[in-house]
Design a protein around this motif. Structure first.
Motif, PDB file in Angstrom:
ATOM      1  N   ASN A  78      -6.258  37.766   0.367  1.00  0.00           N
ATOM      2  CA  ASN A  78      -7.049  38.262   1.491  1.00  0.00           C
ATOM      3  C   ASN A  78      -7.668  37.126   2.309  1.00  0.00           C
ATOM      4  N   ILE A  79      -6.858  36.136   2.653  1.00  0.00           N
ATOM      5  CA  ILE A  79      -7.362  34.991   3.415  1.00  0.00           C
ATOM      6  C   ILE A  79      -7.871  35.403   4.789  1.00  0.00           C
ATOM      7  N   SER A  80      -7.308  36.463   5.346  1.00  0.00           N
ATOM      8  CA  SER A  80      -7.763  36.913   6.669  1.00  0.00           C
ATOM      9  C   SER A  80      -9.220  37.356   6.655  1.00  0.00           C
ATOM     10  N   THR A 115     -14.313  36.219  -2.143  1.00  0.00           N
ATOM     11  CA  THR A 115     -14.835  37.148  -3.140  1.00  0.00           C
ATOM     12  C   THR A 115     -13.700  37.860  -3.878  1.00  0.00           C
ATOM     13  N   THR A 116     -12.505  37.302  -3.778  1.00  0.00           N
ATOM     14  CA  THR A 116     -11.315  37.920  -4.356  1.00  0.00           C
ATOM     15  C   THR A 116     -10.886  37.283  -5.667  1.00  0.00           C
ATOM     16  N   GLU A 117     -11.046  35.960  -5.799  1.00  0.00           N
ATOM     17  CA  GLU A 117     -10.485  35.247  -6.952  1.00  0.00           C
ATOM     18  C   GLU A 117     -11.187  33.921  -7.131  1.00  0.00           C
ATOM     19  N   PHE A 118     -11.050  33.348  -8.339  1.00  0.00           N
ATOM     20  CA  PHE A 118     -11.521  31.989  -8.577  1.00  0.00           C
ATOM     21  C   PHE A 118     -10.839  31.443  -9.824  1.00  0.00           C
ATOM     22  N   TRP A 119     -10.924  30.128  -9.985  1.00  0.00           N
ATOM     23  CA  TRP A 119     -10.401  29.428 -11.156  1.00  0.00           C
ATOM     24  C   TRP A 119     -11.544  28.762 -11.905  1.00  0.00           C
ATOM     25  N   HIS A 120     -11.366  28.590 -13.207  1.00  0.00           N
ATOM     26  CA  HIS A 120     -12.290  27.791 -14.013  1.00  0.00           C
ATOM     27  C   HIS A 120     -11.507  26.615 -14.580  1.00  0.00           C
ATOM     28  N   ILE A 168     -14.096  27.423  -9.082  1.00  0.00           N
ATOM     29  CA  ILE A 168     -13.403  26.850  -7.927  1.00  0.00           C
ATOM     30  C   ILE A 168     -12.673  27.984  -7.219  1.00  0.00           C
ATOM     31  N   THR A 169     -12.741  28.003  -5.888  1.00  0.00           N
ATOM     32  CA  THR A 169     -12.030  29.039  -5.160  1.00  0.00           C
ATOM     33  C   THR A 169     -11.704  28.579  -3.748  1.00  0.00           C
ATOM     34  N   LEU A 170     -11.068  29.465  -3.003  1.00  0.00           N
ATOM     35  CA  LEU A 170     -10.719  29.199  -1.609  1.00  0.00           C
ATOM     36  C   LEU A 170     -11.879  29.581  -0.703  1.00  0.00           C
ATOM     37  N   ALA A 171     -12.002  28.875   0.398  1.00  0.00           N
ATOM     38  CA  ALA A 171     -13.078  29.141   1.350  1.00  0.00           C
ATOM     39  C   ALA A 171     -12.648  28.691   2.730  1.00  0.00           C
ATOM     40  N   ASP A 202      -9.643  33.327  10.674  1.00  0.00           N
ATOM     41  CA  ASP A 202      -8.527  33.773  11.512  1.00  0.00           C
ATOM     42  C   ASP A 202      -7.515  32.661  11.728  1.00  0.00           C
ATOM     43  N   ALA A 203      -7.695  31.522  11.059  1.00  0.00           N
ATOM     44  CA  ALA A 203      -6.792  30.378  11.224  1.00  0.00           C
ATOM     45  C   ALA A 203      -6.610  29.685   9.884  1.00  0.00           C
ATOM     46  N   ALA A 204      -5.357  29.567   9.440  1.00  0.00           N
ATOM     47  CA  ALA A 204      -5.079  29.018   8.115  1.00  0.00           C
ATOM     48  C   ALA A 204      -5.522  27.570   7.971  1.00  0.00           C
ATOM     49  N   TYR A 205      -5.552  26.812   9.079  1.00  0.00           N
ATOM     50  CA  TYR A 205      -5.909  25.396   8.964  1.00  0.00           C
ATOM     51  C   TYR A 205      -7.368  25.194   8.550  1.00  0.00           C
ATOM     52  N   LYS A 206      -8.176  26.250   8.625  1.00  0.00           N
ATOM     53  CA  LYS A 206      -9.578  26.151   8.219  1.00  0.00           C
ATOM     54  C   LYS A 206      -9.785  26.387   6.728  1.00  0.00           C
ATOM     55  N   VAL A 207      -8.729  26.769   6.006  1.00  0.00           N
ATOM     56  CA  VAL A 207      -8.861  27.063   4.583  1.00  0.00           C
ATOM     57  C   VAL A 207      -9.023  25.769   3.788  1.00  0.00           C
TER      58      VAL A 207
END
Length: 382
Positions: free
Chosen positions: A223-225, A200-205, A276-279, A229-234
């Motif tokens: 704010n990936i945390s 809910t922090t950022e996205f791209w178009h 598009i964003t991170l999840a 709790d684990a970066a490999y899940k991003v």
């Protein structure tokens, strides 16, 4: 630089002293090795597209480019800390040098952008100089869009299966649930089962009709945390225009920790997704980390090359190295200590002969003989 200021002064002094803009109604052309410096607004109401010299945008006051015609320059230099505002699109056929200040486009007008044509490229982008709004490409297959917002650069790397006739990209540092320039919201609670938490922090178009993969990165502002709790899940999620929900776009190549990292998607068609964003994704296996490495390629016999002892256990291996934005700078199958701070991918334009710039890089190692994959950080110092 003195020549540029002098030429600009001559143009303004020939009848434009009382005006706040240079108005082009025809007959302006930058010839080979010619240079022109803009210190005032440009209103372009005629063809201004046969240029082969350098156009610079300078000064301490913001500059606006407007008019009925899109100016097309050969080389461009941006050195205006208060920004160059585009009210009409602008294009370049060779290089853009971002010295200082942003190129700003209105995010609610998708048809206004800085367009990098077939041979157009750029260098020197950073948090203080980039495209704040939409950048575009024409007749390109691979490109790293130098986009961000006023505070930071947040590039998106596009790698398409064929040449894009036109592709556009912008970055939004805002909650996709409440976007400021879109007619609809992208509800982060609407998602497929393999998507856990959507940013809910950022996205791209991103637009484009060619099947492609993308690479996006994260930093401490992401704010990936809050996602995991684990970066490999991003991973990467896209808002499907058909399903009206967030779907998993994949996590093919990935590196980093909860503060800094990058991830690459599987193949998809950008036009099928409105955002598009991170999840965080439902990934069952963890990527094991090796040591972090320190490289000082100065030929003193210490840490001149990247040496990973574990590769002796797997001669059939694959080593890839990425910069902090996820741009691949080194790729070697059956690696045997070849990396000495130089790129072998052809993706690095500026200073490639002098080696990669100092900084933090990520490495990804695949041990084919053992069926395992490792990742870690590489600190390069010069």
């Amino acid at each position: 630089m003195r020549n540029l200021f002098f030429i600009s002064f001559l143009i303004l002094s020939l009848g434009l002293q009382a005006q706040t803009a240079l108005y082009n109604s025809g007959n302006i052309r930058i010839h080979e090795e010619g240079q022109i410096g803009f210190h005032t607004n440009l209103i372009n109401d005629a063809s201004f597209d046969q240029n082969v010299g350098l156009a610079g945008f300078y000064g301490n006051n913001a500059i606006t480019v407007s008019g009925a015609f899109m100016p097309i320059f050969y080389d461009i230099e941006f050195f205006n800390d208060n920004g160059v505002y585009l009210n009409t699109s602008m294009a370049l056929t060779n290089d853009a040098n971002f010295v200082g200040g942003d190129v700003i486009t209105p995010r609610n007008l998708l048809d206004i952008y800085l367009n990098f044509l077939q041979n157009g490229d750029y260098f020197s982008v950073s948090d203080i100089t980039k495209v704040d709004g939409y950048a575009a490409i024409t007749d390109k297959q691979f490109f790293s869009f130098p986009v961000g917002n006023a505070q930071q650069i947040r590039p998106l790397i596009l790698n398409s299966e064929a040449v894009n006739t036109l592709s556009k990209c912008a970055y939004f540092f805002e909650d996709p649930n409440n976007p400021t320039t879109f007619a609809t919201s992208f509800n982060t609670s609407r998602k497929t089962r393999d998507v856990d938490v959507v940013s809910t922090t950022e996205f791209w178009h991103l637009t484009g009709n060619v099947p492609s993969t993308i690479t996006i990165s994260w930093n401490q502002n992401s704010n990936i945390s809050r996602l995991t709790d684990a970066a490999y899940k991003v991973g990467i999620a896209g808002w499907s225009k058909v399903g009206n929900q967030w779907v998993d776009l994949g996590s093919v190549a990935q590196g980093g920790d909860l503060t800094d990292g990058f991830v690459s998607s599987e193949v998809f068609v950008p036009d099928d997704y409105a955002a598009i964003t991170l999840a965080s994704l439902a990934i069952p296996t963890e990527v094991v980390s090796l040591d972090n490495y320190y490289l000082t390629p100065n030929n003193d016999g210490l840490n001149d090359a990247l040496v990973i002892p574990e590769l002796e256990q797997s001669p059939n291996n694959h080593v890839r190295i990425f910069d902090r934005f996820g741009l691949k700078v080194f790729d070697k199958v059956n690696y045997t200590n070849e990396f000495r701070g130089y790129s072998n991918t052809g993706n690095v334009v500026v200073g490639e002969k002098n080696g990669l710039p100092a900084g933090v890089y990520f490495y990804l190692v695949t041990l084919d003989d053992l069926g395992t994959e490792y990742q870690g950080f590489l600190y390069l110092r010069r």
